[in-house]
Design a protein around this motif. Structure first.
Motif, short mmCIF file in Angstrom:
data_model
loop_
_atom_site.label_atom_id
_atom_site.label_comp_id
_atom_site.label_asym_id
_atom_site.label_seq_id
_atom_site.Cartn_x
_atom_site.Cartn_y
_atom_site.Cartn_z
N LEU A 21 34.84 44.08 47.98
CA LEU A 21 35.83 45.16 48.00
C LEU A 21 35.99 45.82 46.63
O LEU A 21 36.68 46.81 46.50
CB LEU A 21 37.18 44.61 48.46
N GLY A 22 35.40 45.21 45.61
CA GLY A 22 35.51 45.78 44.27
C GLY A 22 36.80 45.43 43.55
O GLY A 22 37.11 45.99 42.52
N GLU A 23 37.56 44.48 44.10
CA GLU A 23 38.83 44.12 43.46
C GLU A 23 38.63 43.20 42.27
O GLU A 23 39.46 43.17 41.36
CB GLU A 23 39.77 43.48 44.48
N VAL A 24 37.55 42.43 42.29
CA VAL A 24 37.22 41.63 41.11
C VAL A 24 35.80 41.99 40.67
O VAL A 24 35.03 42.56 41.44
CB VAL A 24 37.30 40.10 41.36
N ASP A 25 35.49 41.68 39.40
CA ASP A 25 34.17 42.00 38.87
C ASP A 25 33.15 40.92 39.17
O ASP A 25 31.95 41.18 39.19
CB ASP A 25 34.28 42.22 37.35
N LYS B 196 36.40 39.56 47.80
CA LYS B 196 37.09 40.25 46.71
C LYS B 196 36.08 40.99 45.82
O LYS B 196 36.41 42.00 45.22
CB LYS B 196 37.91 39.25 45.88
N VAL B 197 34.86 40.47 45.74
CA VAL B 197 33.80 41.19 45.00
C VAL B 197 33.30 42.37 45.83
O VAL B 197 33.14 43.48 45.34
CB VAL B 197 32.60 40.26 44.68
#
Lengths: 259, 270
Positions: A187-191, A184-185
């Protein structure tokens, strides 16, 4: 689903190699290469269930060991430790189990004698270059940040909960294993996500790992065991032995700490 | 009369063992795993486990999102099915193939694809984020989107089949009597294929209810917001098998009840 497939594949492989037990002495005697345990070469089908965080290291260790033992075939089943434990308890055929926490190991019914072979620590995985300037756990509570954690049911989640004691943090998702949180990091979906140091290191081309002092209080011990009813106990012993000796170099290079 | 005759023919026919045996094996293969859930279920602690707030939250979220996803599919799918069944245009076969892709696509792949389009860095997602401050991953809306993506083809196929089976002469008659296309659609076509739409909606709803792969990939897992029943089952398996069995059983009962109740009424009649 991925895990079920892996188990199914392992079962098929085992069924296919049903006769390998008889050939073992012959193969051991015929091969000139001495095994890592100092005795005969390892052979047959070996099934290793291992925590997802061990994926890269164990793949390398497996390749090394197979190169030295041409008649040895290792199948890995990686996943959340607790899920693997459930699979073993439900009768999935496994020789070796390496878990990301002693608590998970305890839940396996017919285990042998587990030993801790490495330790792992949490870091904060952030996008390359740390654009949000995350320096520590307290930053994760900033309301504009999206954070992914592992679910408490899996060891990385349990460690995260321990490390986060006292930090008011609402994650956007509780992932089923550490790789889920990391992706998720990526992919840039979470910081940010709390992952193992080893996972951040393995993904160093996409993420940076920010160390934080609280992680020292939530170190995960990784136990490994030859399961009591291992179909190929000889190879299993050899594998565990190798992991604890020469394999340790691979593991420490990946960011694990020796116990 | 025809009913009775058909019944008699079936009774008189001898079923060859070469067909009966594999048929029964097939049935056993489908039913035994469900029976396994019933056998292993911890009946004693069942009520207490079902009353756990996290279970109720997951069930509520599942029912809510599956229903909204079905409504969305009806809104988009019925016109799409009509287009495919009633309008001749170039590339219709290709469009039909594209519409059914999610049927065979692994749901996880669907989730990844959704993430690449509607994610924070996605083509559409980036614009939604900058222009409106809307991000879809990790939200209940994201769950609805993931469910609608995998369930929409079920509705389109069912409705298109119903449209093709419906007698187009009624629509032609309405047109010759002066009805416009919209009036014809709402007053003639829709009532004509209502059972087909209902059947499609049920299938669509059941598929949405069971969605796992696209949901966990695109919407993540957070209790009360994106954790639907299938996700709760998967995580429960990490903790204790009995909890997973209880949740699976609940999902099974809901699905079977809905399918049995609605299929007899609508699919059976169609």
């Amino acid at each position: 689903m991925r895990r079920t497939m892996a188990v199914a594949a392992a079962i098929l492989l085992l069924a296919g190699c049903g006769g390998s037990g008889d050939e073992e002495p012959a193969a051991g005697g015929g091969s000139g290469a001495p095994g890592p345990a100092g005795g005969d070469a390892l052979s047959g089908q070996l099934t290793v269930f291992a925590a997802a965080s061990l994926t890269e290291s164990f793949d390398r260790i497996g390749q090394d060991l197979q190169a030295r033992n041409p008649s040895l075939f290792i199948t890995f089943n990686y996943g959340g430790s607790s899920g693997l434990a459930t699979q073993i308890n439900e009768g999935a055929p496994a020789d070796v189990f390496a878990a990301a926490s002693p608590a998970t190991m305890t839940s396996v019914v017919d285990k042998g004698e587990p030993v801790v072979f490495v330790r792992n620590q949490l870091v904060i995985a952030v996008a390359k270059g740390n654009p949000k300037g995350i320096a520590g756990l307290a930053d994760l509570a900033r309301p504009e940040l999206k954070v992914a954690l592992c679910a408490e049911e899996v060891p990385c989640g349990a460690a995260a909960k321990k490390a986060l004691a006292g930090v008011a943090l609402t994650p956007v998702t509780l992932e089923q294993d550490v790789k889920g949180a990391l992706s998720k990091v990526t992919l840039g979906e979470v910081d940010a996500a709390l992952v193992y140091r080893t996972d951040a290191k393995a993904a160093a081309s996409d993420v940076d790992g920010v160390e934080f002092p609280e992680s020292a209080g939530a170190i995960n011990d990784y136990p490994i065991v030859v399961l009591t009813d291992a179909p190929n106990a000889a190879a299993a012993e050899g594998f565990v032995e190798y992991v604890r000796t020469e394999g340790l170099t691979v593991l420490t290079e990946a960011g694990f700490q020796a116990p | 009369m025809t009913e009775r005759r058909r019944g008699r023919v079936i009774r008189r026919q001898r079923v060859p063992a070469a067909l009966l045996v594999p048929a029964l094996l097939g049935l056993a293969f489908l039913v035994l795993p469900l029976a396994g859930l019933l056998i292993r279920a911890p009946w004693g602690t069942l009520p207490a486990r079902l009353a756990e707030p996290q279970v109720l939250a997951a069930l509520r979220l599942s029912l809510l999102t599956a229903t909204i996803a079905t409504a969305l599919c009806l809104l988009l799918g019925v016109p799409l099915a009509w287009l495919l069944a009633r309008v001749e245009f170039r590339g219709r076969r290709l469009v039909r193939a594209l519409v059914t892709v999610p049927l065979v696509l692994p749901p996880v792949v669907g989730g990844v694809a959704l993430l690449l389009v509607f994610g924070r860095r996605g083509i559409v997602g980036q614009w939604l984020d900058q222009a409106f401050g809307i991000t879809l991953p990790f939200t209940t809306a994201g769950v609805v989107l993931a469910e609608a993506f995998v369930a929409l083809p079920f509705l389109v196929i069912a409705v298109e089949g119903a449209l093709r089976g419906a007698d187009a002469r009624f629509e032609e008659a309405a047109a010759t009597l002066g009805a416009g296309r919209w009036t014809t659609f709402t007053h003639v076509t829709l009532p004509l294929v209502a059972p087909g739409i209902a059947a499609g909606a049920v299938l669509c709803w059941a598929r949405a209810l069971g969605e796992f792969g696209a949901t966990i990939t695109f919407a993540g897992n957070f209790p009360g917001r994106t954790q639907t029943m299938p996700l709760a089952v998967y995580l429960a398996l990490e903790r204790d098998v009995e909890a997973a069995i209880v949740l699976s059983l609940l999902l099974l009962v809901v699905s079977v009840t809905i399918l049995a109740a609605l299929r007899d009424r609508w699919v059976g009649a169609a």
